[in-house]
Design an enzyme around this catalytic site. Structure first.
Site, PDB file in Angstrom:
ATOM      1  N   GLU A 240       0.830  -1.205   0.000  1.00  0.00           N
ATOM      2  CA  GLU A 240       0.000   0.000   0.000  1.00  0.00           C
ATOM      3  C   GLU A 240       0.867   1.257   0.000  1.00  0.00           C
ATOM      4  OE1 GLU A 240      -0.443  -2.628   1.986  1.00  0.00           O
ATOM      5  OE2 GLU A 240      -2.259  -3.464   1.105  1.00  0.00           O
TER       6      GLU A 240
ATOM      7  N   HIS B 119     -11.202  -6.451   8.162  1.00  0.00           N
ATOM      8  CA  HIS B 119     -11.988  -6.132   6.962  1.00  0.00           C
ATOM      9  C   HIS B 119     -13.236  -5.342   7.328  1.00  0.00           C
ATOM     10  CE1 HIS B 119      -9.612  -9.710   6.030  1.00  0.00           C
ATOM     11  NE2 HIS B 119      -9.593  -9.298   4.786  1.00  0.00           N
TER      12      HIS B 119
END
Lengths: 422, 351
Positions: free
Chosen positions: B74, B143
């Protein structure tokens, strides 16, 4: 039939050995005599020069060798000699000397309380000076705070650099950035962050954008040996490799990250250049105090990038001759004479010696140029100080403090500006 | 701004009941078509079209260079996007889950957010980061998070959260056209249909939601502007993302005439809309899925107190996720559902 073995019991091994933790330490500390005689430094001219399109796997030995052009007598030897004409050499010498003269003045200015902070690049001047001469202004350099030589090589006004350091009324950064964090897009000089390593993936992204647009520009970036431990460095390497980005990734191995020696960054038993191998990138390891070697290596990497063959990692092997910054005291953690006995010498002295060996220069000319450059810096300093220094004279307009956070100022900043009373 | 193509003009009046993923895909499709400087990339974004299908078909339509896969990094995705943006491109990157954005946080906070400021406008970073956020899908700790407050706290970043397909598309187009870095948190629980917070109720797909029509062509929803979802007289509910739908359901459940404001942009937030509503109703309930302490609700509460104190008839209440990581087995005890919001609505009516 092979004999079979039983797995060891899960616990209770009485005769097991106690493990011990290793914490690397430099070989010499203050009060001790530094001795670099055990450093393995290849002779000038000994490292081969592969063709620019060589596959990384076929040139791995360069990650462990060292590209050196100038020998002990100042003669250029071997396949990496860039064969520069005297005018180019003199330009390089002048850039390095001007960088040092500028550093010296600004260091003193900090000590005189005219600014908060300063960082010199003493001993490492060749790294930026040579690169700036190989790359064009249209390419983009993503420097750290020790590549001020890039701006100086491009004749960026010394007064503007000083204005930035003083955060004065004419500071191009409007007093927003710590001293030495310059920015000049028109000179291909990316805004310096001050955070370490963050600019490396950005350089890769910029290079990817150039390739995406079918442009012909390349990017170059610099990182210190210590900061190669940052994730950003490895993220940049994987992107540079995967997308074949036209970028030159420079590691300036100046041996010290503030007070931590290169071993703390994992550079004791492996070269920093060798980190390229796992990423299938070509690596060059260069005598960073040899202007000609830095020039030649940068030229090789630039040609490779411009030929759409992607990135090159270059380790510049050098020595940080001064403290990390004005806030540092290196005598607290390393012998004071290390820099003087550094086996690769001083980049300015070595290029001077080369020019003298060519019959193009003399000690007198060197002294005259030095005096001329000191005067140039002094005059720039005087001019800059008329626009103010950090704690005296004019500052940028306080109103500008609220600008450029976003393209347009939103209600929050408008309200806060009013709250401050301006 | 590019002139509209004929196809786009023809599509302007055409609208279809897209779900949120289709609307996001449509925004990307339109911007890739209009501006050659727009490109999109991220983990599994290319050939596969993203784990939530937001980029489906875009690589095929626009080619490898315009929509591609990245390594799982990321920081690398965001760091390279910054470099591209400073070159002059308008990258749109996908961070697969907001829970994964932290390795790229330094690049957002210390770099993208500050490049314009620190260089006095010499360099800018016009880029968009899209990332699915929030719970309600049994995603566990990794998540389900709602990290928006970590971004609203950062000067130089625009933070956006849509609550329906129309806004998702219009806000995404505005984000791509913005010259500032924008982080868009997409409520993944709303991708397929609105969610009122009743886990046992079957999902109504967006296609069957009355009034859900998304124009097929180009349009924008302005950044920094809230929308009144439900008008009411008694209490203002400040919400965004999934909680907009929960708030509307809670008003019905509580039988309170609540005015529900969908903030849409969190930073800079639409203060005018908030103040106008709270001054009218005199009461305010703030709802978000994120943990309570130092959540965006704290900022909203402070703003309401500072600007509406003399109009307030009851203390401001917050209904939020608890100050724990998002627990897998206790999804619905953690999620601030309509029953909890309704309780708060009744409480402010008494207080």
């Amino acid at each position: 039939m092979a004999s079979t073995r039983t797995a060891p019991p899960a616990k209770g091994l009485k005769n097991s050995r106690a493990l011990s933790l290793r914490i690397p330490e430099p070989r010499f500390r203050p009060g001790e005599k530094a001795d670099f005689s055990s450093l393995v430094i290849p002779e000038a001219g000994a490292t081969p020069r592969p063709e620019v399109d060589t596959a990384p796997k076929d040139m791995r030995e360069l990650a462990y060798g060292m590209i050196r052009v100038l020998d002990r007598d100042g003669q250029p030897v071997g396949p990496w000699n860039p064969k520069l004409d005297p005018a180019t050499l003199k330009r390089g010498l002048k850039t390095m000397m001007l960088t040092r003269a500028y550093d010296d003045r600004m260091y003193r200015a900090q000590r005189q309380g005219k600014t908060s902070f300063y960082m010199k690049c003493t001993g490492e001047e060749a790294v930026a000076a040579a690169a700036a001469m190989v790359l064009t202004r249209e390419d983009m350099c993503f420097p750290t705070y020790r590549q001020q030589g890039l701006l100086i090589a491009r004749d960026y006004p010394l007064v503007d650099m000083m204005n930035q350091v003083y955060s004065n009324a004419k500071d191009p950064m409007k007093g927003r950035q710590l001293p030495v964090m310059y920015s000049s897009k028109k000179d291909g000089f990316f805004t310096i962050s001050g955070n370490l390593g963050t600019q490396v993936p950005q350089a890769v992204g910029w290079a990817m954008a150039s390739a995406y647009k079918g442009d012909d520009k390349i990017a170059a970036t610099w990182i210190g040996d210590g900061s190669t431990a940052e994730g950003d460095f490895h993220e940049a390497m994987i992107f540079a490799s995967v997308y074949r980005a036209p970028v030159i990734l420079n590691i300036v191995n100046n041996q010290w990250a503030i007070s931590s020696f290169h071993g703390i960054a994992g550079g004791e038993d492996a070269t920093f250049a060798s980190r390229a191998i796992g990423y299938n990138l070509p690596a060059l390891r260069v005598d960073g105090n040899d202007f000609l070697a830095v020039y030649a290596a940068t030229e090789w990497a630039a040609e490779r990038a411009r030929s759409n063959l992607g990135a090159t990692l270059i380790e510049h092997y050098t020595y940080r001759a001064e403290g990390h910054s004005t806030s540092d005291d290196p005598s607290r953690y390393r012998p004071t004479d290390e820099g003087k006995i550094w086996p690769l010498g001083d980049p300015i002295e070595r290029l001077k010696q080369h020019l003298i060996a060519l019959g193009e220069w003399s000690d007198d000319k060197q002294q005259a140029l030095y005096e001329e450059l000191v005067e140039l810096v002094r005059a720039a300093g005087r001019e800059s100080e008329t626009h103010g220094t950090l704690h005296a004279g004019e500052r940028p307009s306080i109103k500008t403090m609220f600008e450029d956070v976003y393209k347009e100022m939103d209600w929050r900043l408008v309200e806060q500006r009013q709250e401050l009373g301006i | 701004m590019n002139a509209m193509t004929k196809t786009e003009e023809a599509k302007l009046d055409a609208a279809s009941p897209m779900n949120m993923i289709q609307a996001i895909n449509s925004a990307l499709d339109i911007m890739l078509g209009r501006d050659p400087n727009v490109l999109t990339f991220g983990e599994d974004v290319g050939y596969f079209g993203g784990v939530f299908r937001a980029t489906e078909g875009l690589q095929k339509k626009y080619g490898l260079n315009r929509c591609f896969d990245t390594p799982i990094t990321e920081g690398g995705i965001i760091g390279t996007a910054i470099g591209m943006a400073t070159y002059g491109l308008r990258p749109v990157v996908e961070i697969q889950f907001a829970d994964y954005i932290y390795p790229g946080y330094d690049q957002i906070v210390s770099e993208a957010a500050r490049i314009r400021y620190r260089s006095a406008g010499d360099f800018t970073a016009p880029m968009t980061i899209r990332t699915p956020y929030g719970g309600g899908i049994f995603g566990g700790q990794t998540h389900s998070q709602s990290p928006e407050a970590l971004f609203t706290h950062v000067a130089g970043v625009v933070t956006v959260i849509p609550s329906n397909p129309y806004d998702a598309k219009g806000l995404l187009i505005s984000a791509i056209e913005s010259d500032d870095p924008v982080v868009i948190f997409e409520p993944k629980r709303l991708y397929n249909g609105p969610f009122e917070g009743y886990p046992d109720k079957p999902v109504t797909p967006w296609q069957k939601v009355e009034g859900n029509l998304v124009p097929e062509g180009y349009y924008t929803v302005p950044l920094g502007k809230a929308r009144t979802v439900r008008e009411g007289q008694d209490v203002t509910v400040l919400a965004y993302g999934t909680m907009v739908h929960v708030a509307v359901a809670a008003a019905t459940e509580a039988g309170v005439d609540a005015e529900v404001i969908d903030l849409r942009t969190l930073a800079p937030v639409d203060l005018e809309a908030i103040v106008a509503s709270v001054r009218k109703t005199g009461r305010c309930v703030i709802v978000h899925e994120a943990t309570r302490t130092s959540g965006f609700g704290a900022e909203l509460s402070a703003l309401v107190q500072e600007h509406c104190f003399y109009a307030l008839e009851a203390p401001i209440l917050r209904v939020t996720g608890w100050d724990t990581p998002y627990p897998h087995a206790f999804e619905w005890e953690y999620f601030p559902g309509p029953t909890r919001v309704a309780r708060a609505l009744k409480q402010v009516m008494v207080g």
